[in-house]
Design a protein around this motif. Structure first.
Motif, PDB file in Angstrom:
ATOM      1  N   TYR A  98       0.553  -1.011   0.103  1.00  0.00           N
ATOM      2  CA  TYR A  98       0.118  -1.717  -1.154  1.00  0.00           C
ATOM      3  C   TYR A  98      -1.546  -1.822  -1.011  1.00  0.00           C
ATOM      4  CZ  TYR A  98      -1.151  -4.966  -4.818  1.00  0.00           C
ATOM      5  OH  TYR A  98      -1.577  -5.841  -5.786  1.00  0.00           O
ATOM      6  N   LYS A  99      -1.980  -2.221   0.057  1.00  0.00           N
ATOM      7  CA  LYS A  99      -3.412  -2.464   0.290  1.00  0.00           C
ATOM      8  C   LYS A  99      -3.879  -1.000   0.322  1.00  0.00           C
ATOM      9  CE  LYS A  99      -3.573  -6.717   2.743  1.00  0.00           C
ATOM     10  NZ  LYS A  99      -4.435  -7.454   1.753  1.00  0.00           N
ATOM     11  N   LEU A 100      -3.534   0.174   0.825  1.00  0.00           N
ATOM     12  CA  LEU A 100      -4.245   1.322   0.838  1.00  0.00           C
ATOM     13  C   LEU A 100      -4.142   1.896  -0.541  1.00  0.00           C
ATOM     14  CD1 LEU A 100      -2.793   2.783   4.282  1.00  0.00           C
ATOM     15  CD2 LEU A 100      -5.216   1.992   3.668  1.00  0.00           C
ATOM     16  N   LYS A 101      -3.184   1.577  -1.322  1.00  0.00           N
ATOM     17  CA  LYS A 101      -2.937   2.166  -2.637  1.00  0.00           C
ATOM     18  C   LYS A 101      -3.975   1.693  -3.671  1.00  0.00           C
ATOM     19  CE  LYS A 101       0.560   1.853  -6.560  1.00  0.00           C
ATOM     20  NZ  LYS A 101       1.888   1.465  -6.937  1.00  0.00           N
ATOM     21  N   ASN A 102      -4.538   0.641  -3.322  1.00  0.00           N
ATOM     22  CA  ASN A 102      -5.539  -0.265  -4.189  1.00  0.00           C
ATOM     23  C   ASN A 102      -6.893  -0.116  -3.815  1.00  0.00           C
ATOM     24  OD1 ASN A 102      -3.963  -1.876  -6.833  1.00  0.00           O
ATOM     25  ND2 ASN A 102      -2.771  -1.892  -4.700  1.00  0.00           N
ATOM     26  N   THR A 103      -7.130   0.632  -2.826  1.00  0.00           N
ATOM     27  CA  THR A 103      -8.467   0.800  -2.232  1.00  0.00           C
ATOM     28  C   THR A 103      -8.526   1.979  -1.075  1.00  0.00           C
ATOM     29  OG1 THR A 103     -10.413  -0.087  -1.128  1.00  0.00           O
ATOM     30  CG2 THR A 103      -8.159  -0.857  -0.320  1.00  0.00           C
ATOM     31  N   PHE A 104      -9.644   2.666  -1.419  1.00  0.00           N
ATOM     32  CA  PHE A 104      -9.887   3.744  -0.587  1.00  0.00           C
ATOM     33  C   PHE A 104     -11.210   3.300   0.330  1.00  0.00           C
ATOM     34  CE2 PHE A 104      -7.719   6.143  -3.468  1.00  0.00           C
ATOM     35  CZ  PHE A 104      -6.714   6.926  -2.806  1.00  0.00           C
ATOM     36  N   GLN A 105     -11.114   2.127   0.845  1.00  0.00           N
ATOM     37  CA  GLN A 105     -12.551   1.361   1.540  1.00  0.00           C
ATOM     38  C   GLN A 105     -12.578   2.174   2.806  1.00  0.00           C
ATOM     39  OE1 GLN A 105     -10.345  -2.542   2.074  1.00  0.00           O
ATOM     40  NE2 GLN A 105     -11.921  -2.369   3.804  1.00  0.00           N
ATOM     41  N   TYR A 106     -11.628   2.793   3.352  1.00  0.00           N
ATOM     42  CA  TYR A 106     -11.566   3.573   4.733  1.00  0.00           C
ATOM     43  C   TYR A 106     -11.754   4.851   4.815  1.00  0.00           C
ATOM     44  CZ  TYR A 106      -9.287  -1.140   5.889  1.00  0.00           C
ATOM     45  OH  TYR A 106      -9.312  -2.354   5.914  1.00  0.00           O
ATOM     46  N   GLY A 107     -11.889   5.467   3.420  1.00  0.00           N
ATOM     47  CA  GLY A 107     -11.780   6.686   3.147  1.00  0.00           C
ATOM     48  C   GLY A 107     -10.512   7.529   2.840  1.00  0.00           C
ATOM     49  N   ARG A 108     -10.212   8.909   2.785  1.00  0.00           N
ATOM     50  CA  ARG A 108      -9.098   9.214   2.350  1.00  0.00           C
ATOM     51  C   ARG A 108      -8.390  10.219   3.600  1.00  0.00           C
ATOM     52  NH1 ARG A 108      -8.114   9.765  -3.423  1.00  0.00           N
ATOM     53  NH2 ARG A 108      -9.882   8.708  -4.444  1.00  0.00           N
ATOM     54  N   LYS A 109      -9.322  10.415   4.453  1.00  0.00           N
ATOM     55  CA  LYS A 109      -8.614  11.357   5.676  1.00  0.00           C
ATOM     56  C   LYS A 109      -8.429  10.118   6.744  1.00  0.00           C
ATOM     57  CE  LYS A 109     -11.083  15.503   4.301  1.00  0.00           C
ATOM     58  NZ  LYS A 109     -12.123  16.477   4.592  1.00  0.00           N
ATOM     59  N   TYR A 110      -6.986  10.365   7.180  1.00  0.00           N
ATOM     60  CA  TYR A 110      -6.746   9.617   8.356  1.00  0.00           C
ATOM     61  C   TYR A 110      -6.259  10.180   9.656  1.00  0.00           C
ATOM     62  CZ  TYR A 110      -1.918   9.713   7.166  1.00  0.00           C
ATOM     63  OH  TYR A 110      -0.668  10.474   6.829  1.00  0.00           O
ATOM     64  N   TYR A 111      -6.368   9.865  10.856  1.00  0.00           N
ATOM     65  CA  TYR A 111      -5.665  10.457  11.852  1.00  0.00           C
ATOM     66  C   TYR A 111      -4.886   9.344  12.487  1.00  0.00           C
ATOM     67  CZ  TYR A 111      -5.704  12.423  16.801  1.00  0.00           C
ATOM     68  OH  TYR A 111      -5.269  12.926  18.045  1.00  0.00           O
ATOM     69  N   ASN A 112      -3.658   9.784  12.673  1.00  0.00           N
ATOM     70  CA  ASN A 112      -2.599   9.195  13.237  1.00  0.00           C
ATOM     71  C   ASN A 112      -2.200   9.164  14.615  1.00  0.00           C
ATOM     72  OD1 ASN A 112      -0.233   7.156  13.504  1.00  0.00           O
ATOM     73  ND2 ASN A 112       1.033   8.635  11.981  1.00  0.00           N
ATOM     74  N   LEU A 113      -2.651   7.927  15.262  1.00  0.00           N
ATOM     75  CA  LEU A 113      -2.476   7.696  16.828  1.00  0.00           C
ATOM     76  C   LEU A 113      -1.100   7.599  17.326  1.00  0.00           C
ATOM     77  CD1 LEU A 113      -5.377   5.305  17.684  1.00  0.00           C
ATOM     78  CD2 LEU A 113      -5.230   7.525  18.651  1.00  0.00           C
ATOM     79  N   GLY A 114      -0.335   7.244  16.282  1.00  0.00           N
ATOM     80  CA  GLY A 114       0.789   6.877  16.900  1.00  0.00           C
ATOM     81  C   GLY A 114       1.993   7.779  16.154  1.00  0.00           C
ATOM     82  N   ILE A 141      -2.762   3.345  13.156  1.00  0.00           N
ATOM     83  CA  ILE A 141      -1.540   3.346  14.103  1.00  0.00           C
ATOM     84  C   ILE A 141      -0.769   2.231  13.554  1.00  0.00           C
ATOM     85  CG2 ILE A 141      -2.781   1.776  15.634  1.00  0.00           C
ATOM     86  CD1 ILE A 141      -1.199   3.195  17.902  1.00  0.00           C
ATOM     87  N   GLY A 142       0.719   2.820  13.430  1.00  0.00           N
ATOM     88  CA  GLY A 142       1.664   1.983  12.868  1.00  0.00           C
ATOM     89  C   GLY A 142       2.729   1.508  14.209  1.00  0.00           C
ATOM     90  N   ASP A 143       2.915   2.431  14.861  1.00  0.00           N
ATOM     91  CA  ASP A 143       3.720   2.491  15.939  1.00  0.00           C
ATOM     92  C   ASP A 143       3.297   3.483  17.266  1.00  0.00           C
ATOM     93  OD1 ASP A 143       6.023   1.625  17.667  1.00  0.00           O
ATOM     94  OD2 ASP A 143       7.509   2.447  16.213  1.00  0.00           O
ATOM     95  N   ILE A 144       3.717   3.006  18.224  1.00  0.00           N
ATOM     96  CA  ILE A 144       3.446   3.996  19.510  1.00  0.00           C
ATOM     97  C   ILE A 144       4.102   5.210  19.449  1.00  0.00           C
ATOM     98  CG2 ILE A 144       2.580   2.219  20.682  1.00  0.00           C
ATOM     99  CD1 ILE A 144       5.150   2.505  22.440  1.00  0.00           C
ATOM    100  N   VAL A 171      -1.058  -1.728  11.867  1.00  0.00           N
ATOM    101  CA  VAL A 171       0.051  -2.465  11.290  1.00  0.00           C
ATOM    102  C   VAL A 171       0.704  -3.354  12.258  1.00  0.00           C
ATOM    103  CG1 VAL A 171       2.294  -2.233  10.079  1.00  0.00           C
ATOM    104  CG2 VAL A 171       0.735  -0.416   9.871  1.00  0.00           C
ATOM    105  N   GLY A 172       0.644  -4.745  12.001  1.00  0.00           N
ATOM    106  CA  GLY A 172       0.947  -5.617  13.021  1.00  0.00           C
ATOM    107  C   GLY A 172      -0.149  -6.104  14.204  1.00  0.00           C
TER     108      GLY A 172
END
Length: 290
Positions: A98-114, A141-144, A171-172
């Motif tokens: 929900y938070k990501l849906k309502n803002t692009f404050q971090y930018g649009r391209k992400y690297y998933n560590l997990g 990162i949401g999970d390892i 996440v968490g």
């Protein structure tokens, strides 16, 4: 003896939740380590939820999992659990979505560590996953990736991300969790390491006050006394303290290596952990059962 002071607070061991449930009409219950057992869902725990519902208790599941609500609901439906027993299901993954849906404050391209399992968080939001840290606007990162991984496995990527001053969204805040029946590293530990290195982190989940109040608001106006059930001192017991509710700690959760895997919980060891975390549960039970 005065149990009013936290360091003197009595921790009562119980073998079944039915022994203490009567005064409460609202239940906030964790998922991982509380309703799960190994890599599946505990039928004993679900029976306890059903019994509490039948006794007129309103139940809210509140989890730091990166899974979306529909994914938790599907898991419960797969084991034929009656969802009408629940007042609400709230996950950190859904809130991040929900938070990501309502803002692009971090930018649009992400690297998933997990783990790629957490990709549902970005579904339909217009973000782009990149496989090269050099192209990323932020790290997620949401999970390892594996229960066998430790912090050293993440340090090269964290160091590179730090050199580019990339923010990290986690996440968490849990530093450990249940995975395939084991207690292993969790996403919060990776975020914590990045913060120690000097990185900018955002963690979303228990014991964030806003999320706790959101869970509390899910109850009807009839709920006046809430019981918090979880397996983590840092996330769940502290959450209960913030909400000023009583708390049941599952001893065979993420603290099982310290508290043991016996049917009767070790109160003395739990008390020592409580002092270490400065978080004090009211009750101790080895696993959620009626």
């Amino acid at each position: 003896m005065d149990y009013g002071h936290p360091t003197m607070k009595q921790i009562t061991p119980i073998v079944g939740i039915s022994k203490i449930i009567a005064p409460y009409n609202g239940i906030i219950c964790g998922f991982d380590g509380v309703l799960t057992k190994g890599n599946g869902i505990s039928s004993e725990a679900l029976k306890a939820l059903k019994k509490m519902s039948e006794a007129g208790k309103e139940i809210v599941i509140l989890s730091n999992t990166a899974l979306r609500v529909y994914e938790i609901v599907q898991m419960l439906e797969d084991v034929n659990f009656d969802l009408s027993s629940l007042r609400a299901v709230i996950t950190a993954g859904e809130i991040v979505h929900y938070k990501l849906k309502n803002t692009f404050q971090y930018g649009r391209k992400y690297y998933n560590l997990g783990s790629s399992v957490t990709e549902s968080i970005f579904a339909g939001l217009g973000y782009q996953k990149v496989d090269d840290l050099g192209r990323a606007d932020f790290v997620f990162i949401g999970d390892i990736q594996s229960s066998k991984m430790d912090l050293d496995d993440y340090k090269p990527d964290l160091q590179e991300a730090l050199s580019m001053r990339l923010p990290l969204v986690c996440v968490g805040a849990d530093v450990s969790r249940h995975m395939l029946g084991e207690v292993c590293l969790s996403a919060g530990a990776v975020a914590e390491q990045y913060a120690v290195m000097g990185g900018d982190i955002t963690t979303i989940g228990k014991p964030d006050k806003d999320i706790l109040l959101y869970a509390k608001e899910a109850f009807s106006q009839n709920v006046s006394k809430i019981l918090f059930i979880g397996d983590s001192f840092s996330s769940d017991v502290r959450s209960a303290a913030m909400l000023q509710t009583d708390c049941v700690l599952i001893s065979k959760g993420i603290h099982m290596h310290t508290l043991g895997e016996g049917y009767i919980p070790d109160v003395q060891k739990a008390r020592q952990l409580a002092i270490n975390y400065d978080a004090y549960p009211d009750y101790l039970i080895s696993g959620l059962r009626w």
